[in-house]
Design a protein around this motif. Structure first.
Motif, mmCIF file in Angstrom:
data_model
loop_
_atom_site.group_PDB
_atom_site.id
_atom_site.type_symbol
_atom_site.label_atom_id
_atom_site.label_comp_id
_atom_site.label_asym_id
_atom_site.label_seq_id
_atom_site.Cartn_x
_atom_site.Cartn_y
_atom_site.Cartn_z
ATOM 1 N N ALA A 279 1.224 2.595 9.901
ATOM 2 C CA ALA A 279 -0.050 1.875 9.874
ATOM 3 C C ALA A 279 0.153 0.412 10.229
ATOM 4 C CB ALA A 279 -0.705 1.997 8.500
ATOM 5 N N ASP B 26 -4.886 2.522 11.634
ATOM 6 C CA ASP B 26 -4.281 3.862 11.563
ATOM 7 C C ASP B 26 -3.458 4.172 12.812
ATOM 8 O OD1 ASP B 26 -5.354 4.371 9.080
ATOM 9 O OD2 ASP B 26 -7.145 5.373 9.869
ATOM 10 N N HIS C 230 -6.836 -2.538 0.107
ATOM 11 C CA HIS C 230 -6.135 -1.605 -0.786
ATOM 12 C C HIS C 230 -5.507 -0.447 -0.018
ATOM 13 C CE1 HIS C 230 -10.108 0.131 -0.197
ATOM 14 N NE2 HIS C 230 -9.658 1.297 -0.674
ATOM 15 N N ARG C 231 -5.820 -0.341 1.270
ATOM 16 C CA ARG C 231 -5.320 0.782 2.077
ATOM 17 C C ARG C 231 -4.235 0.366 3.072
ATOM 18 N NH1 ARG C 231 -10.805 2.633 4.646
ATOM 19 N NH2 ARG C 231 -9.398 3.928 5.917
ATOM 20 N N TYR C 232 -4.177 -0.911 3.407
ATOM 21 C CA TYR C 232 -3.247 -1.368 4.442
ATOM 22 C C TYR C 232 -2.547 -2.655 3.992
ATOM 23 C CZ TYR C 232 -6.239 1.744 7.139
ATOM 24 O OH TYR C 232 -6.950 2.826 7.577
ATOM 25 N N ALA D 164 -10.280 0.128 10.711
ATOM 26 C CA ALA D 164 -9.343 1.108 10.146
ATOM 27 C C ALA D 164 -8.774 2.017 11.235
ATOM 28 C CB ALA D 164 -10.040 1.944 9.072
ATOM 29 N N ARG E 50 -12.908 -3.566 1.611
ATOM 30 C CA ARG E 50 -12.911 -2.177 2.062
ATOM 31 C C ARG E 50 -11.562 -1.706 2.614
ATOM 32 N NH1 ARG E 50 -17.894 -4.248 2.247
ATOM 33 N NH2 ARG E 50 -19.691 -2.853 1.964
ATOM 34 N N LEU E 51 -10.681 -2.645 2.971
ATOM 35 C CA LEU E 51 -9.447 -2.246 3.668
ATOM 36 C C LEU E 51 -8.148 -2.680 2.983
ATOM 37 C CD1 LEU E 51 -10.596 -3.152 7.308
ATOM 38 C CD2 LEU E 51 -10.495 -0.865 6.277
ATOM 39 N N THR F 145 -1.779 -6.263 3.972
ATOM 40 C CA THR F 145 -2.765 -7.302 4.283
ATOM 41 C C THR F 145 -2.212 -8.681 3.963
ATOM 42 O OG1 THR F 145 -4.591 -5.799 3.778
ATOM 43 C CG2 THR F 145 -5.100 -8.149 3.768
ATOM 44 N N THR G 55 0.845 -1.184 0.000
ATOM 45 C CA THR G 55 0.000 0.000 0.000
ATOM 46 C C THR G 55 0.878 1.230 0.000
ATOM 47 O OG1 THR G 55 -0.070 0.285 2.390
ATOM 48 C CG2 THR G 55 -1.598 -1.314 1.474
ATOM 49 N N ASP G 56 0.202 2.397 -0.170
ATOM 50 C CA ASP G 56 0.946 3.657 -0.130
ATOM 51 C C ASP G 56 0.566 4.456 1.124
ATOM 52 O OD1 ASP G 56 -1.607 4.248 -0.785
ATOM 53 O OD2 ASP G 56 -1.141 5.323 -2.656
ATOM 54 N N THR G 57 0.222 3.747 2.220
ATOM 55 C CA THR G 57 -0.126 4.418 3.472
ATOM 56 C C THR G 57 1.135 4.756 4.244
ATOM 57 O OG1 THR G 57 -0.289 2.319 4.648
ATOM 58 C CG2 THR G 57 -2.292 3.128 3.595
#
Length: 501
Positions: free
Chosen positions: A9, A103, A131-133, A99, A128-129, A135, A3-5
């Protein structure tokens, strides 16, 4: 999953726990729970979570527990979006709660019975998650594998196909898919059990069906599905159709003959009903070319013959059925259109075969297949005529062509030519040109559905008999049939409204 977070995270785990027995958890599942700061699990409003009970020995006192409680399960709701709206809102709220932990840099393990991405609640968090973190999904033993293991019967062997179905499908859809497959598992029984049982019966497979309840868990139950009381079936149960290979032979007092149409070519043209009948047969009987389209199955006997012995083939099939065999007579196209259904029924009408059941299952006809490839030339009234004079004289064929042409019917011409019959197409064209305009569209369809498929639209005056053989079907338009060149080639159609209407 990268991801790009921000670097701080936390990591998300989707942890498959297996079918219920804690000893069937994987080492990786145990390690993922151990690495987590937060352990999340779904439950109904009663608060009990099967996922948590499976993993209970690995949940520590310092774990933060997030219980994700469904607002509804099967009951009604006053949510303005109905059941779907209530569930979607719940998933959004649950994902937001997870999330917040991620975060804050916490590692979150979402527990899932079976496998996380197999009919599981975790997948809604994943979508839902993930693509953001960062996994990781930890696979688990599914209820399908557990059910087969507890039954002690092979699920699929060799080239058999396994179909997995939710019991929530409509009964007709279930029956069609159950008839068409080799092995199957139907999930989510409970309230759907009576419907699933009816679908199995409708597909002719109830006697094969097995029932597994709470596989590997306390209260496990297995047995013949036909013997199960519908009122006793919980949600955590499955119906299983095991492998047919090496299955105990079915002892029947009487067999049956099913005349099966395979369509114009290969498996893509089979209906679910015909596919199921072919799979369920003890014996396949037919012209060798058509038999070759049907996959070879262990335990099935195949009886191929020449294309010119239809009555003998029918009698052979009926004799097998009289000895208790389930026989599929294989026919190309639709068995009732210039094919084997007539031959079988003619012989079956003899007194000695009066007690042998005979069913005819429809298939896609060559005319319909060719018409679809060309557009819609059979969109109005049409006549179907065989140009073969092997079973009727040419004078009869010519008279029928004149009558149909005079009535302005579209003509679907079967068996237009062969190595031994080379003149009929020319004679038919000559006759029709006396009654139809030279620019009448003619569909020349060869080997529809096969590797050599060729479908063209030509003018009646330009029809070349030398290009027509036994694998060709012709569709001669009426006075209203239109041919238009479009992107991708020429299409033909016959309007549904006649000018005088």
């Amino acid at each position: 999953m990268s991801t790009d977070t921000e670097q701080s995270a936390g990591k998300l785990y989707g942890v498959g726990l297996g079918p219920g027995d804690p000893s069937l958890m994987t080492l990786r599942a145990v390690a993922a729970i151990a690495a987590a700061d937060v352990v999340a699990y779904h439950s109904a409003r009663h608060g009990r979570s099967i996922a948590r009970s499976i993993a209970a020995a690995h949940i520590r006192a310092d774990h933060v527990e997030e219980q994700l409680v469904y607002p509804v399960t099967t009951e009604s709701t006053d949510h303005p979006g109905g059941y779907r709206g209530a569930i979607d809102d719940f998933y959004e709220e649950a994902a937001a709660r997870l999330a917040a932990h991620l975060d804050a840099g916490r590692t979150v393990a979402v527990l899932a019975e079976g496998d996380p991405l197999f009919y599981g609640s975790y997948q809604h968090m994943h979508k839902r998650l993930a693509h953001r973190y960062e996994t990781e999904v930890v696979p688990g033993v599914t209820s399908v594998s557990a059910a087969a293991a507890r039954l002690g019967e092979p699920l699929v062997e060799a080239e058999e196909v396994l179909t997995i179905l939710p019991g929530t499908l409509p009964e007709e859809e279930l029956a069609a898919r159950l008839a068409a497959t080799d092995s199957a598992v139907v999930m989510k029984l409970g309230r759907t059990f009576s419907k699933v049982r009816a679908a199995l019966e409708g597909a002719g497979r109830l006697d094969e069906a097995r029932y597994v309840e709470r596989a590997t868990m306390p209260g496990e139950r297995t047995g013949r599905l036909a013997d199960v009381d519908p009122d006793s079936v919980p949600y955590f149960s499955v119906a299983v159709l095991p492998s047919r290979i090496d299955a105990e032979p079915v002892v029947r007092e009487a067999g049956e003959v099913v005349v099966v149409g395979t369509g114009p070519a290969g498996p893509l043209w089979l209906t679910p009903e015909t596919r199921g009948a072919l799979a369920a047969a003890d014996d396949l009987v037919g012209y060798t070319t058509y038999l070759d389209r049907v996959p070879v199955r262990p335990g099935q006997s195949r009886h191929g013959s020449d294309n010119r012995v239809e009555s003998e083939r029918a009698e052979f099939a009926l004799d097998l059925a009289r000895r208790g065999r389930r026989v599929a007579v294989v026919s190309g196209g639709d068995p009732g259109v210039f094919a084997m259904a007539t031959a079988v029924l003619e012989v079956a009408s003899q007194e000695e075969y009066a007690d042998v059941p005979v069913r005819v299952l429809p298939g896609v006809t060559a005319a319909n297949a060719a018409a679809a490839k060309a557009g819609a030339p059979l969109g109005h009234d049409y006549a179907t005529v065989s140009l073969s004079d092997r079973l009727k004289p040419w004078e009869v064929i010519a008279e029928r062509l004149r009558a149909a042409a005079a009535a302005d019917l579209v003509l679907a011409l079967y068996n237009p030519g062969s190595r031994s019959r080379t003149w009929q197409v020319g004679k038919a064209r000559e006759l029709l040109l006396g009654l139809r305009a030279p620019d009448t569209p003619v569909v020349v369809a060869r080997d529809v559905g096969g590797a050599q498929e060729s479908v063209r639209v030509v003018r009646l005056a330009d029809l070349d008999p030398a290009e027509v053989d036994m694998r060709t079907l012709l569709i001669v338009g009426s006075s209203q049939t239109v041919a238009v060149r479009r992107a991708g080639g020429e299409v033909a159609w016959t309007p549904r409204r006649y000018p005088e209407a």
